[in-house]
Design a protein around this motif. Structure first.
Motif, PDB file in Angstrom:
ATOM      1  N   ALA A 138     -98.072  39.018 -73.146  1.00 28.05           N
ATOM      2  CA  ALA A 138     -97.962  38.310 -71.869  1.00 28.05           C
ATOM      3  C   ALA A 138     -96.522  37.905 -71.582  1.00 28.05           C
ATOM      4  CB  ALA A 138     -98.861  37.071 -71.880  1.00 28.05           C
ATOM      5  N   VAL A 139     -95.760  37.613 -72.633  1.00 24.08           N
ATOM      6  CA  VAL A 139     -94.360  37.205 -72.473  1.00 24.08           C
ATOM      7  C   VAL A 139     -93.434  38.412 -72.336  1.00 24.08           C
ATOM      8  CG1 VAL A 139     -92.427  36.085 -73.663  1.00 24.08           C
ATOM      9  CG2 VAL A 139     -94.674  34.988 -73.633  1.00 24.08           C
ATOM     10  N   VAL A 140     -93.628  39.424 -73.170  1.00 25.48           N
ATOM     11  CA  VAL A 140     -92.689  40.546 -73.211  1.00 25.48           C
ATOM     12  C   VAL A 140     -92.863  41.487 -72.019  1.00 25.48           C
ATOM     13  CG1 VAL A 140     -91.979  42.605 -74.511  1.00 25.48           C
ATOM     14  CG2 VAL A 140     -92.408  40.457 -75.716  1.00 25.48           C
ATOM     15  N   GLN A 141     -94.090  41.718 -71.566  1.00 29.16           N
ATOM     16  CA  GLN A 141     -94.329  42.745 -70.541  1.00 29.16           C
ATOM     17  C   GLN A 141     -93.525  42.537 -69.252  1.00 29.16           C
ATOM     18  OE1 GLN A 141     -95.730  45.682 -70.650  1.00 29.16           O
ATOM     19  NE2 GLN A 141     -95.295  46.037 -68.486  1.00 29.16           N
ATOM     20  N   PRO A 142     -93.515  41.328 -68.668  1.00 29.36           N
ATOM     21  CA  PRO A 142     -92.728  41.179 -67.431  1.00 29.36           C
ATOM     22  C   PRO A 142     -91.231  41.364 -67.653  1.00 29.36           C
ATOM     23  CG  PRO A 142     -93.600  39.065 -68.167  1.00 29.36           C
ATOM     24  CD  PRO A 142     -94.279  40.111 -68.977  1.00 29.36           C
ATOM     25  N   LEU A 143     -90.752  41.050 -68.847  1.00 26.26           N
ATOM     26  CA  LEU A 143     -89.334  41.256 -69.160  1.00 26.26           C
ATOM     27  C   LEU A 143     -89.060  42.736 -69.419  1.00 26.26           C
ATOM     28  CD1 LEU A 143     -88.768  38.179 -71.503  1.00 26.26           C
ATOM     29  CD2 LEU A 143     -88.506  38.332 -69.012  1.00 26.26           C
ATOM     30  N   HIS A 144     -90.024  43.402 -70.044  1.00 28.54           N
ATOM     31  CA  HIS A 144     -89.917  44.845 -70.264  1.00 28.54           C
ATOM     32  C   HIS A 144     -89.851  45.585 -68.927  1.00 28.54           C
ATOM     33  CE1 HIS A 144     -90.714  48.870 -71.811  1.00 28.54           C
ATOM     34  NE2 HIS A 144     -91.780  48.946 -71.028  1.00 28.54           N
ATOM     35  N   ALA A 145     -90.670  45.168 -67.964  1.00 25.60           N
ATOM     36  CA  ALA A 145     -90.678  45.805 -66.646  1.00 25.60           C
ATOM     37  C   ALA A 145     -89.335  45.638 -65.943  1.00 25.60           C
ATOM     38  CB  ALA A 145     -91.799  45.217 -65.787  1.00 25.60           C
ATOM     39  N   ALA A 146     -88.642  44.547 -66.255  1.00 24.21           N
ATOM     40  CA  ALA A 146     -87.365  44.267 -65.592  1.00 24.21           C
ATOM     41  C   ALA A 146     -86.181  44.951 -66.263  1.00 24.21           C
ATOM     42  CB  ALA A 146     -87.129  42.759 -65.558  1.00 24.21           C
ATOM     43  N   ALA A 147     -86.215  45.066 -67.604  1.00 24.65           N
ATOM     44  CA  ALA A 147     -85.002  45.522 -68.297  1.00 24.65           C
ATOM     45  C   ALA A 147     -85.271  46.446 -69.473  1.00 24.65           C
ATOM     46  CB  ALA A 147     -84.193  44.307 -68.775  1.00 24.65           C
ATOM     47  N   THR A 246     -91.163  32.166 -82.252  1.00 20.07           N
ATOM     48  CA  THR A 246     -89.857  32.524 -81.707  1.00 20.07           C
ATOM     49  C   THR A 246     -89.861  34.040 -81.550  1.00 20.07           C
ATOM     50  OG1 THR A 246     -88.904  32.669 -83.925  1.00 20.07           O
ATOM     51  CG2 THR A 246     -88.628  30.604 -82.746  1.00 20.07           C
ATOM     52  N   VAL A 247     -89.359  34.512 -80.413  1.00 19.89           N
ATOM     53  CA  VAL A 247     -89.341  35.932 -80.108  1.00 19.89           C
ATOM     54  C   VAL A 247     -87.927  36.301 -79.655  1.00 19.89           C
ATOM     55  CG1 VAL A 247     -90.387  37.795 -78.773  1.00 19.89           C
ATOM     56  CG2 VAL A 247     -91.748  35.771 -79.338  1.00 19.89           C
ATOM     57  N   THR A 248     -87.314  37.212 -80.377  1.00 19.50           N
ATOM     58  CA  THR A 248     -86.004  37.732 -79.992  1.00 19.50           C
ATOM     59  C   THR A 248     -86.183  39.172 -79.542  1.00 19.50           C
ATOM     60  OG1 THR A 248     -84.807  36.279 -81.507  1.00 19.50           O
ATOM     61  CG2 THR A 248     -83.668  38.269 -80.793  1.00 19.50           C
ATOM     62  N   ILE A 249     -85.772  39.444 -78.293  1.00 14.88           N
ATOM     63  CA  ILE A 249     -86.026  40.744 -77.670  1.00 14.88           C
ATOM     64  C   ILE A 249     -84.700  41.424 -77.346  1.00 14.88           C
ATOM     65  CG2 ILE A 249     -87.290  41.952 -75.848  1.00 14.88           C
ATOM     66  CD1 ILE A 249     -88.651  39.145 -75.295  1.00 14.88           C
ATOM     67  N   GLU A 250     -84.591  42.691 -77.733  1.00 16.22           N
ATOM     68  CA  GLU A 250     -83.423  43.501 -77.380  1.00 16.22           C
ATOM     69  C   GLU A 250     -83.815  44.441 -76.249  1.00 16.22           C
ATOM     70  OE1 GLU A 250     -80.258  46.645 -79.430  1.00 16.22           O
ATOM     71  OE2 GLU A 250     -81.872  45.755 -80.628  1.00 16.22           O
ATOM     72  N   PHE A 251     -82.995  44.479 -75.187  1.00 16.56           N
ATOM     73  CA  PHE A 251     -83.301  45.256 -73.994  1.00 16.56           C
ATOM     74  C   PHE A 251     -82.343  46.432 -73.834  1.00 16.56           C
ATOM     75  CE2 PHE A 251     -84.700  40.915 -73.162  1.00 16.56           C
ATOM     76  CZ  PHE A 251     -85.984  41.101 -72.688  1.00 16.56           C
ATOM     77  N   GLU A 252     -82.814  47.432 -73.103  1.00 17.55           N
ATOM     78  CA  GLU A 252     -81.956  48.560 -72.739  1.00 17.55           C
ATOM     79  C   GLU A 252     -80.908  48.143 -71.714  1.00 17.55           C
ATOM     80  OE1 GLU A 252     -80.676  52.257 -73.342  1.00 17.55           O
ATOM     81  OE2 GLU A 252     -82.685  51.773 -74.107  1.00 17.55           O
ATOM     82  N   ASN A 253     -81.317  47.275 -70.798  1.00 16.81           N
ATOM     83  CA  ASN A 253     -80.444  46.851 -69.699  1.00 16.81           C
ATOM     84  C   ASN A 253     -80.200  45.344 -69.748  1.00 16.81           C
ATOM     85  OD1 ASN A 253     -80.549  49.552 -68.547  1.00 16.81           O
ATOM     86  ND2 ASN A 253     -82.642  49.044 -67.925  1.00 16.81           N
ATOM     87  N   ALA A 254     -79.190  44.916 -69.029  1.00 16.46           N
ATOM     88  CA  ALA A 254     -78.850  43.490 -69.012  1.00 16.46           C
ATOM     89  C   ALA A 254     -79.935  42.679 -68.302  1.00 16.46           C
ATOM     90  CB  ALA A 254     -77.506  43.289 -68.316  1.00 16.46           C
ATOM     91  N   LEU A 255     -80.190  41.490 -68.826  1.00 15.40           N
ATOM     92  CA  LEU A 255     -81.146  40.571 -68.213  1.00 15.40           C
ATOM     93  C   LEU A 255     -80.655  39.156 -68.485  1.00 15.40           C
ATOM     94  CD1 LEU A 255     -83.904  40.258 -66.733  1.00 15.40           C
ATOM     95  CD2 LEU A 255     -84.958  40.065 -68.997  1.00 15.40           C
ATOM     96  N   SER A 267     -94.984  36.180 -63.295  1.00 12.75           N
ATOM     97  CA  SER A 267     -96.096  36.840 -63.998  1.00 12.75           C
ATOM     98  C   SER A 267     -97.190  35.860 -64.406  1.00 12.75           C
ATOM     99  CB  SER A 267     -95.565  37.554 -65.244  1.00 12.75           C
ATOM    100  OG  SER A 267     -95.215  36.616 -66.248  1.00 12.75           O
ATOM    101  N   GLY A 268     -97.006  34.578 -64.135  1.00  9.09           N
ATOM    102  CA  GLY A 268     -98.026  33.592 -64.473  1.00  9.09           C
ATOM    103  C   GLY A 268     -97.730  32.767 -65.707  1.00  9.09           C
ATOM    104  N   ILE A 269     -96.610  33.026 -66.362  1.00  5.61           N
ATOM    105  CA  ILE A 269     -96.202  32.229 -67.520  1.00  5.61           C
ATOM    106  C   ILE A 269     -95.719  30.865 -67.033  1.00  5.61           C
ATOM    107  CG2 ILE A 269     -94.586  32.080 -69.459  1.00  5.61           C
ATOM    108  CD1 ILE A 269     -96.610  34.326 -69.805  1.00  5.61           C
ATOM    109  N   THR A 270     -96.072  29.811 -67.753  1.00 10.73           N
ATOM    110  CA  THR A 270     -95.561  28.480 -67.448  1.00 10.73           C
ATOM    111  C   THR A 270     -94.266  28.266 -68.216  1.00 10.73           C
ATOM    112  OG1 THR A 270     -97.783  27.588 -67.061  1.00 10.73           O
ATOM    113  CG2 THR A 270     -96.034  26.004 -67.525  1.00 10.73           C
TER     114      THR A 270
END
Length: 338
Positions: A138-147, A246-255, A267-270
């Motif tokens: 639920a947390v990663v998917q909207p960020l994945h869609a963005a970057a 704790t979640v550390t995410i590495e992206f292909e693009n800048a975010l 995305s509905g996250i508080t």
């Protein structure tokens, strides 16, 4: 009216929550539901809303003919034969156990993440992900869609309620024993859980990972993207209800941090993220609430495009029962449109 919904494991923590949510959201009436459990629970009462009590019936003796939806909230070993029996009788199975999560042809669903995958249900079985995977997806998917998220490193703090009522009793009894100087006897845990943390959830495999950690990586690939890489350390903590990580995410693009917060909110996250004392959520604050919460969003300066954040949710509600009920609602909506 004949029952059209079965809740299997109705006396357990997740089964009780499923019944509570169905009643709260007025998605069924007591006459529509049959409560099932093992023989040791037969004859007990299971609450459905404030006014109705369901008499628990035997799973072993039950004929699933006429059941449209079957929620399974029992352990994987017991689930598999009865879930297959229910599906063969025509019921759509929504399984909260690990039995089918990584099985090909069985959709693994977090409705706000991948509801479209319900069309791939070939065996009339839909798998409810693990509580931790629901929160992470639920947390990663909207960020994945963005970057385009490439990789995540997770340190998960998992409450004792993930092992059921007896594990919660063990934490309570051990805590009391510490205060009165009684001997402590670990039963469900490998070491003392009161006033301690245990980096061991699931069975330890030959490569050093636990089954919980390995399965989380597989679920993340199925939920987010086949190439998504995840490594986790799962830790059992002395908390009754409420998981966090704790979640550390590495992206292909800048975010940016600001953009990430906005994508999460949409995305509905508080998002509760104030850079001040008390400007974040903790497990005790999310227990009993439905959303996934995110705090402490910040840049990970060790990689070109990285973010670190803190997330938490009630592992019995969105982490289990609520997500299962949302799958049920998505299936009903899909049925109406066909």
């Amino acid at each position: 009216m004949a029952a059209s919904i079965a809740v299997i494991g109705a006396t357990g923590s997740v089964g009780r929550e499923i019944l509570m949510i169905l009643a709260e959201q007025e998605l069924a009436e007591a006459a529509d539901i049959v409560a099932l459990a093992s023989d040791r629970s037969v004859g007990q009462e299971a609450s459905f809303g404030e006014d109705d009590e369901l008499i628990v019936r035997s799973l072993k003796e039950f004929d699933f003919a006429g059941i449209q939806y079957a929620f399974f909230a029992i352990d994987a070993a017991e689930t598999k034969p009865y879930a297959l029996k229910a599906a063969a009788a025509g019921a759509m199975v929504i399984d909260c156990s690990p039995a089918f999560r990584l099985e090909p042809g069985v959709p693994l669903i977090v409705p706000e993440v991948n509801a479209a995958a319900l069309s791939g249900a070939k065996k009339k079985i839909v798998a409810n992900p693990s509580p931790l995977a629901i929160m992470i997806a639920a947390v990663v998917q909207p960020l994945h869609a963005a970057a385009h998220a490439k990789r995540a490193v997770v340190t998960a703090m998992q409450p004792v309620s993930g092992l059921g009522r007896s594990a919660m009793d063990e934490l309570f009894n051990q805590t009391r024993a510490v205060f009165v100087n009684d001997p402590l006897k670990p039963e469900h845990f490998t070491k003392q859980i009161a006033f301690n943390v245990i980096p061991h959830v699931g069975d330890i495999q030959k490569d050093g990972e636990t089954t919980e950690e390995a399965t989380l990586a597989g679920e993340a690939r199925k939920l987010i993207h086949p190439d998504f890489a995840l490594t986790a350390t799962c830790v059992r903590v002395p908390v009754f209800i409420g998981q966090s990580a704790t979640v550390t995410i590495e992206f292909e693009n800048a975010l940016s941090v600001e953009a990430a917060r906005e994508h999460l909110k949409r995305s509905g996250i508080t998002v509760i993220d104030h850079r001040a004392d008390e400007g974040y959520v903790t497990p005790v604050e999310v227990a009993g609430d439905d959303p996934v919460f995110v705090s402490r969003v910040r840049e990970d300066k060790s990689v070109p495009h990285g973010l670190t954040l803190w997330c938490a949710t009630d592992n019995l509600r969105k982490g289990a029962a609520l997500n299962a009920v949302q799958i049920f609602e998505a299936l009903q909506k899909k049925k109406k449109t066909h």
